[in-house]
Scaffold this active site. Structure first.
Site, PDB file in Angstrom:
ATOM      1  N   LYS A   1      -0.230  -2.081 -15.471  1.00 48.15           N
ATOM      2  CA  LYS A   1      -1.450  -1.193 -15.755  1.00 48.15           C
ATOM      3  C   LYS A   1      -1.397  -0.235 -16.563  1.00 48.15           C
ATOM      4  O   LYS A   1      -2.478  -0.013 -17.044  1.00 48.15           O
ATOM      5  CB  LYS A   1      -1.642  -0.730 -14.181  1.00 48.15           C
TER       6      LYS A   1
ATOM      7  N   GLU B   1      -3.552   8.721 -10.342  1.00 46.93           N
ATOM      8  CA  GLU B   1      -5.044   8.630 -11.020  1.00 46.93           C
ATOM      9  C   GLU B   1      -5.898   9.369 -10.022  1.00 46.93           C
ATOM     10  O   GLU B   1      -5.724   9.334  -8.698  1.00 46.93           O
ATOM     11  CB  GLU B   1      -5.585   7.467 -11.599  1.00 46.93           C
TER      12      GLU B   1
ATOM     13  N   HIS C   1      -7.388  -3.567   0.757  1.00 41.47           N
ATOM     14  CA  HIS C   1      -7.665  -3.681  -0.801  1.00 41.47           C
ATOM     15  C   HIS C   1      -7.780  -5.036  -1.147  1.00 41.47           C
ATOM     16  O   HIS C   1      -7.585  -5.243  -2.464  1.00 41.47           O
ATOM     17  CB  HIS C   1      -6.694  -2.836  -1.436  1.00 41.47           C
TER      18      HIS C   1
ATOM     19  N   ARG D   1      -6.249 -14.722 -15.384  1.00 41.61           N
ATOM     20  CA  ARG D   1      -6.326 -16.003 -14.802  1.00 41.61           C
ATOM     21  C   ARG D   1      -7.744 -16.271 -14.633  1.00 41.61           C
ATOM     22  O   ARG D   1      -8.603 -15.604 -14.367  1.00 41.61           O
ATOM     23  CB  ARG D   1      -5.310 -16.136 -13.762  1.00 41.61           C
TER      24      ARG D   1
END
Length: 479
Positions: free
Chosen positions: A115, A199, A234, A291
């Protein structure tokens, strides 16, 4: 490309094989001992046993899979999703053995697999990002200082993560250290990499992703968005295309941003760029999945394309024969992931035998399925049985058809997410389009689902009694 090996199992293996056969390409299945009698094994032209049931002894054995591919003169390997699909080392090994990896080059997988590296790659393209650190961090006092600077609530995320693992929301400063330690520990256990970053936590986001396709000739297109905000732990359960909240202007803006992300890593093939959209319709780059996504069928339907066919064509060097201007949104599509999970027991996996397993059929209904009646559900893999997809000219039509399809989907022997699907598609918040990623937290509970089921059972019983009385009246009428 005359023969491809599908390095996967279940519904996605069959899905890829179906397109390959349509294109006149021979298919090779690989399977573990647990999948010896699985439908994907019979559906392929050839099938090879590669190991024992656990995935690290079968579907994750990249070298073994390449060995099988070489022995059968395979031209390309399609990884599906999960397993080796985002493994840069496997993509590289395919390249070294002159086998076409039907996916992006290893460089793009590496960049977007982290990330932090992904954020660094897209920084030059002025793509909006959630405020936060741009480096991995493990020093807890330093991390706490940064978190205070950003302002709570914040999100701690594993750099190498996915699927909600190594992810922690921290509402208050005094919770920070314990949550940071848990996130690092989870990241180490799940990915072998404890690096995390911090974040700002977007409190009421929608999860919007853009499907892109890129060829080796510099052409990149996007195939509109998918709304993926209905999630548990999630992880997505319900997806739809298009999103009810995007304006044409915002759709264009997000589509262009997704294309820039693809260009930032010299992307090839099908990929998905994920964004968070806040309550003010500001969007932020989240990550890129290198993908084919589980939810790709809803994009195929509204864009009227076969994404697997495009993957194969660009992998063999062909230029895309579609321009952005050629693409138009046709109707509306919904997808429910049918998991072998118990929605009345915290969505825990449900194992057992499919004593009854009958799929719904009809116009506007598509089921990408990997199981059949009488099969056992293996405990070794992701618990998804199938994807139930419906499409209509309008969102309302697609929802009504979905509710009918769920009612016609017969499963006995295990618990599934089908009743949860009924709960979602009947809910006023979903029907109105006024929901976010907290839908489950806000509206769902096992008690709410049970109450809904009891209410539906009562209505059905009342109707049955009413029908019985009417039938009796008819029987008593004189000839």
């Amino acid at each position: 490309m005359k023969k491809i090996l599908i390095a996967n199992r279940g519904e996605i293996a069959i899905r890829v094989m179906r397109t390959a056969k349509k294109m006149g390409i021979k298919t090779v299945a690989v399977y573990s001992t647990a999948d010896r009698n699985a439908p994907h094994v019979r559906y392929a032209d050839e099938a090879v046993l590669i190991g024992e049931a656990p995935s690290n002894q079968s579907y994750l054995l990249g070298d073994k899979i390449i060995e099988v591919a070489k022995s059968l003169n395979v031209d390309g390997i399609h990884p599906g999703y999960g397993f080796l699909s985002e493994n840069a080392g496997f993509a590289e090994a395919c390249e070294k053995n002159n086998i076409t990896f039907i996916g992006p080059k290893s460089h793009a997988i590496k960049v977007m697999g982290s990330k932090l590296a992904a954020k660094e790659a897209v920084k030059a393209y002025n793509i909006p990002m959630v405020p936060g650190t741009d480096q991995a961090i493990t020093d807890i006092p330093e991390a706490k200082k940064i978190a205070k600077g950003i302002g709570f609530p914040i999100l701690i995320k594993a750099s190498a993560g996915g699927g909600g693992k190594g992810m922690r929301i921290v509402e208050k400063e005094d919770e920070f250290e314990s949550q940071m330690n848990r996130a690092i520990s989870e990241a180490v256990n799940a990915f072998g990499d404890g690096s995390v970053f911090i974040e700002k936590y977007v409190s009421s986001p929608r999860h919007i992703e853009i499907q892109i396709m890129a060829d080796a000739h510099g052409n990149v297109i996007h195939l509109f968005e998918r709304e993926c905000s209905i999630q548990r732990r999630h992880q997505k359960v319900v997806e739809e295309a298009p999103s009810v909240i995007l304006t044409p202007e915002l759709r264009h803006e997000m589509g262009e941003a997704a294309i820039k992300v693809a260009k930032a890593c010299d992307y090839l093939g099908a990929g998905t760029v994920e964004f968070l959209l806040d309550e003010n319709k500001n969007f932020y780059f989240l990550e890129m999945n290198t993908r084919l996504q589980v939810e790709h069928p809803v994009s195929e339907i509204i864009a009227d394309v076969d994404l697997v066919e495009l993957q194969i064509k660009v992998a063999r060097g062909e230029a895309l024969n579609i321009d952005q201007d050629d693409l138009k949104i046709n109707g509306h599509a919904l997808e429910l992931r049918v998991y072998a999970e118990d929605p009345l027991n915290d969505f825990l996996p449900s194992v057992g035998t499919l004593a009854v397993y009958k799929l719904p059929e009809g116009d506007g209904i598509r089921v990408d399925n990997g199981f059949e009646q009488g099969m056992d559900i293996p405990i070794y893999y992701d618990p998804m049985l199938a994807k139930l997809i419906t499409y209509g000219e309008t969102r309302e039509e697609a929802i009504e058809l979905m509710l009918k399809a769920i009612a016609d989907y017969k499963v006995k022997g295990i618990q599934t997410t089908l009743p949860f699907g009924t709960f979602v598609f009947n809910h006023d918040a979903f029907k109105s389009g006024d929901f976010d990623t907290h839908f489950v937290k806000k509206y769902y509970s096992p008690e709410a689902l049970k109450a809904k089921q009891d209410e539906e059972a009562k209505i059905a019983a009342t109707l049955a009694v009413k029908q019985y009385i009417e039938d009796q009246k008819l029987l008593r009428l004189p000839n």
